[in-house]
Design a protein around this motif. Structure first.
Motif, short mmCIF file in Angstrom:
data_model
loop_
_atom_site.label_atom_id
_atom_site.label_comp_id
_atom_site.label_asym_id
_atom_site.label_seq_id
_atom_site.Cartn_x
_atom_site.Cartn_y
_atom_site.Cartn_z
N ARG A 142 0.83 -1.21 0.00
CA ARG A 142 0.00 0.00 0.00
C ARG A 142 0.86 1.26 0.00
N THR A 143 1.93 1.22 0.78
CA THR A 143 2.81 2.40 0.88
C THR A 143 3.54 2.63 -0.45
N MET A 144 4.04 1.57 -1.06
CA MET A 144 4.77 1.71 -2.31
C MET A 144 3.86 2.18 -3.45
N LEU A 195 18.09 -0.59 -2.66
CA LEU A 195 18.28 -0.86 -4.08
C LEU A 195 16.99 -1.30 -4.74
N LYS A 196 16.22 -2.12 -4.03
CA LYS A 196 14.96 -2.60 -4.59
C LYS A 196 13.96 -1.45 -4.73
N LEU A 197 13.93 -0.55 -3.76
CA LEU A 197 13.05 0.61 -3.86
C LEU A 197 13.43 1.48 -5.06
N ARG A 198 14.72 1.66 -5.28
CA ARG A 198 15.17 2.45 -6.42
C ARG A 198 14.85 1.74 -7.75
N GLU A 199 14.92 0.41 -7.73
CA GLU A 199 14.54 -0.36 -8.91
C GLU A 199 13.06 -0.17 -9.23
#
Length: 214
Positions: A142-144, A195-199
């Motif tokens: 939900r946040t993403m 890194l995953k958030l930036r991806e």
């Protein structure tokens, strides 16, 4: 005999349940799940064994109550950190804060570590652990999506489930190894999260460009 916990109504009963839970956590933190008996919990808490079983029909019920209390506390704290987040930049900062808070709670409370270490051997705790994994994953998704509206839930959920479940395993492992190695493992875990958030951010930007062309 019912396997569910008796819900206390009177103040005296609630205080007794709180004392039982406090005593159980202290003993489990000191000795581990298997080494602590219901009789020892009753004796240390200063109550009759029959009174203990009135509130907790079995050891698994007592352990489940303790775990649920921990899970609910950590979920609400994580939710408090993530709820105000609206951008990917804010999410990266908030994720690090939530991560460090989770690690801190785990490291400061030996009962939690011992409970989690023995949780996979008790079916009721496995079910509760998986339920909590899905609840935390839902919060992450939900946040993403709020920060990256171009992405779909199906693109985010696998990582959210993976990270929600493995974080507890990682922190348990860190407690068992050399302190310097443990710090390095935690740093690596946090770096992977970032890194995953930036991806995901890059993927969202690519989708946004495609949508503009259409």
């Amino acid at each position: 005999m019912s396997s569910s916990m008796k819900v206390p109504v009177q103040n005296r009963s609630r205080e007794r349940v709180e004392q039982i839970l406090k005593t159980a956590k202290e003993l489990i933190g000191e000795k581990g799940i298997d080494a602590v008996s219901m009789r020892e919990i009753a004796q240390t808490a200063g109550i009759q064994i029959g009174s203990l079983y009135q509130y907790f029909p079995g050891k698994s019920t007592l352990l489940l109550s303790i775990m649920t209390e921990y899970y609910d506390f950590m979920f609400e704290e994580t939710k408090r950190i993530l709820d105000p987040v609206r951008t990917i930049e804010e999410l990266e900062i908030a994720s690090e804060k939530a991560f460090k808070q989770f690690v801190s709670v785990f490291q400061k409370d030996p009962a939690l570590a011992n409970l989690w270490a023995g949780a996979r051997a008790i079916p009721e705790l496995v079910i509760e652990d998986n339920r909590d994994t899905y609840r935390n994953a839902d919060l992450m998704v939900r946040t993403m999506i709020r920060c990256l509206p171009n992405l779909k839930e199906s693109e985010l959920r696998p990582f959210a489930l993976y990270f929600s479940h493995t974080l507890g395993m990682i922190v348990r492992f860190v407690r068992e190894i050399d302190n310097e190695h443990g710090k390095a493992v935690l740093k690596e875990t946090l770096d992977i999260l970032k890194l995953k958030l930036r991806e995901f951010d890059s993927l969202a930007k690519k989708k946004a460009k495609v949508n503009k062309r259409i």
